[in-house]
Design a protein around this motif. Structure first.
Motif, PDB file in Angstrom:
ATOM      1  N   THR A 106       0.833  -1.193   0.000  1.00 44.64           N
ATOM      2  CA  THR A 106       0.000   0.000   0.000  1.00 44.64           C
ATOM      3  C   THR A 106       0.875   1.254   0.000  1.00 44.64           C
ATOM      4  N   GLU A 110      -3.032   4.782   2.114  1.00 39.51           N
ATOM      5  CA  GLU A 110      -3.935   3.968   1.308  1.00 39.51           C
ATOM      6  C   GLU A 110      -4.582   2.897   2.177  1.00 39.51           C
ATOM      7  N   ASP A 111      -5.862   2.629   1.934  1.00 42.30           N
ATOM      8  CA  ASP A 111      -6.619   1.637   2.700  1.00 42.30           C
ATOM      9  C   ASP A 111      -6.296   0.247   2.155  1.00 42.30           C
ATOM     10  N   HIS A 143       0.825  -3.862   4.385  1.00 45.99           N
ATOM     11  CA  HIS A 143       0.637  -2.490   4.852  1.00 45.99           C
ATOM     12  C   HIS A 143       1.568  -2.236   6.028  1.00 45.99           C
TER      13      HIS A 143
END
Length: 460
Positions: A106, A110-111, A143
């Protein structure tokens, strides 16, 4: 940013052969709808697994299941797009090879869930390359250095829902330290099943005698006629009824059965009511075939079409359900056969009738964990609870479809706490208003049977 890790693998069951009977049925559907009919999804990772764990999981899957190491062979170019060539398509299972695991990192802010959803949507929209790609795609989302989601997509030609369940179960049973399988793989690989089916002519002959007898007992047409009702022609409706679930459970308890024949009988009665027919109700049903000896844990599509024919006109709810239960058992018994033999039979009878035999009405009870005979210790749903649940009935969604290769397909989804039905319909044969009425009639039939007087219910 996307990183790709190459995962080498090797396994047993290599060779070249035809498609299994279940694969032939799936391949025909893939050609008809122009889609890989893939299964899978996005799963959040909450147990602390790291990248190395997913590498080993993918290696385990590819090594253990020959279906994931198989690719198609088309001896003639027209075999790729012809529904009449399904029995001519071949597959090769490889002894070793390499698979790629994608890592999607990510960007700041960012999700990760959105990234995973986007990857899955893009994969779902892209058909598999049947000759040059393994029939599975897997990726993880990373992430801030941690794996947050895993994305898996499997081509339907390699597995059905039960096959996916076997893979997930056996992966979870591995030794937590060595990552080795809990037991040796003893189920048949796809090519071994192909060889076994080549010697099962008696099974096909018996099934075809059943199909012919049933087809000769019904009229060729399922619908009164065809009407152009404009666009969108093909639609998908998702509908839920808690009252239907509770009523089906109450009726099943009274009859000492499970809810499957209750819902199928409700479908038959509702279909005849909406279409104004008094002839025997006929529908194709999807039979998993895993109850057959040696097939429970095979990873390849095993489901084939069964044929239910049952007269539900002018009889009590109890008789309709009992007839449907017996008809459903016969359909399951005769739903394992060489697909080409069934198609040839249908064509032959169509010639005799002077018009095609319409079998484009389907029913698929795809529940797994909620179909069971009532437990004596369970509480039987009360009539008051059934009635109070009626206002909860709802249409969850109604969306257009680009194409639908049948006329009516009623699917009972595996959703706990309600009956969820997903219906695909060709409105040139059944108006959308009639479809909504059919669902309401299914509920009405079952609720009426369940909310009869105590004496009537007890005597069912």
């Amino acid at each position: 940013m996307v990183e790709r890790i190459v995962v080498p693998f090797e396994g047993a069951g290599a060779g070249v052969g035809g498609l299994t009977w279940g694969q032939q049925q799936v391949w025909r559907a893939i050609v008809e709808v122009g889609s890989s009919m893939s299964m899978g999804g996005v799963v959040p990772v909450t147990d602390g697994r790291v990248l190395a764990d997913f590498v080993e999981e993918l290696r385990f899957l590819m090594s253990r299941y020959g279906a994931l190491r198989s690719r198609l062979i088309f001896d003639e170019p027209w075999h790729v797009t012809s529904v009449d060539a399904c029995h001519l398509v071949r597959q090769e299972t490889f002894a070793r090879g390499e698979m790629v695991l994608e890592i999607h990192d990510t960007a700041p802010g960012e999700d990760p869930a959105a990234v995973a959803a986007a990857v899955f949507a893009a994969w779902k929209a892209r058909d598999f390359d049947y000759t040059g790609e393994w029939p599975i795609r897997e990726a993880v989302v990373r992430h801030d250095g941690a794996i947050t989601h895993v994305i898996v997509l499997v081509c339907h030609l390699a597995a059905d829902g039960s096959g996916l369940g076997t893979m997930i179960r056996e992966m979870g049973e591995r030794d937590p330290v060595t990552r080795q399988a809990a037991r040796p793989y003893t189920a048949m690989q796809p090519l071994a099943l192909v060889a076994a089916q080549r010697t099962a002519q008696r099974q096909t002959d018996t099934a075809m005698r059943y199909w012919e007898a049933q087809l000769r007992s019904i009229r060729p047409r399922r619908f009164p006629g065809t009407v152009d009702r404009g666009q969108p022609r093909w639609r998908r409706v998702v509908w839920r009824s808690t009252a239907l679930m509770l009523a089906a459970e109450r009726v099943a308890d009274a009859l000492g059965t499970d809810t499957a024949p209750v819902l199928l009988a409700a479908y038959g009665v509702a279909f005849n009511t909406v279409t104004g027919q008094t002839a025997p109700f006929a529908t194709q049903v999807i039979v998993g075939n895993r109850f057959r000896p040696g097939l429970a844990d095979v990873v390849t599509p095993l489901a084939q079409n069964g044929l239910v024919v049952v007269d539900v006109t002018g009889v009590t709810a109890q008789e309709a359900i009992d007839r449907t239960r017996r008809a459903s058992m016969n359909a399951s018994k005769h739903a394992y056969y060489e697909p080409a033999a069934r198609l040839a039979l249908i064509d032959r009878l169509g010639v005799e009738h002077g018009e095609p035999v319409d079998l484009a009405v389907f029913y698929n009870d795809r529940r797994v964990g909620v179909i069971q005979a009532p437990d004596p210790l369970d509480t039987v749903p009360a009539v008051a609870d059934i009635r109070s649940a009626l206002p909860l009935t709802e249409v969850v969604s109604e969306t257009p479809m680009v194409f639908f290769n049948e006329k009516l397909m009623v699917n009972v989804d595996d959703v706990v706490g309600t009956v969820q039905i997903t219906v695909e319909v060709d409105t040139h044969h059944l108006a959308i208003e009639d479809l909504h009425r059919l669902l309401a009639e299914m509920e009405s039939f079952t609720v009426s049977a369940a909310t009869a007087s105590d004496q009537a219910v007890a005597s069912m």
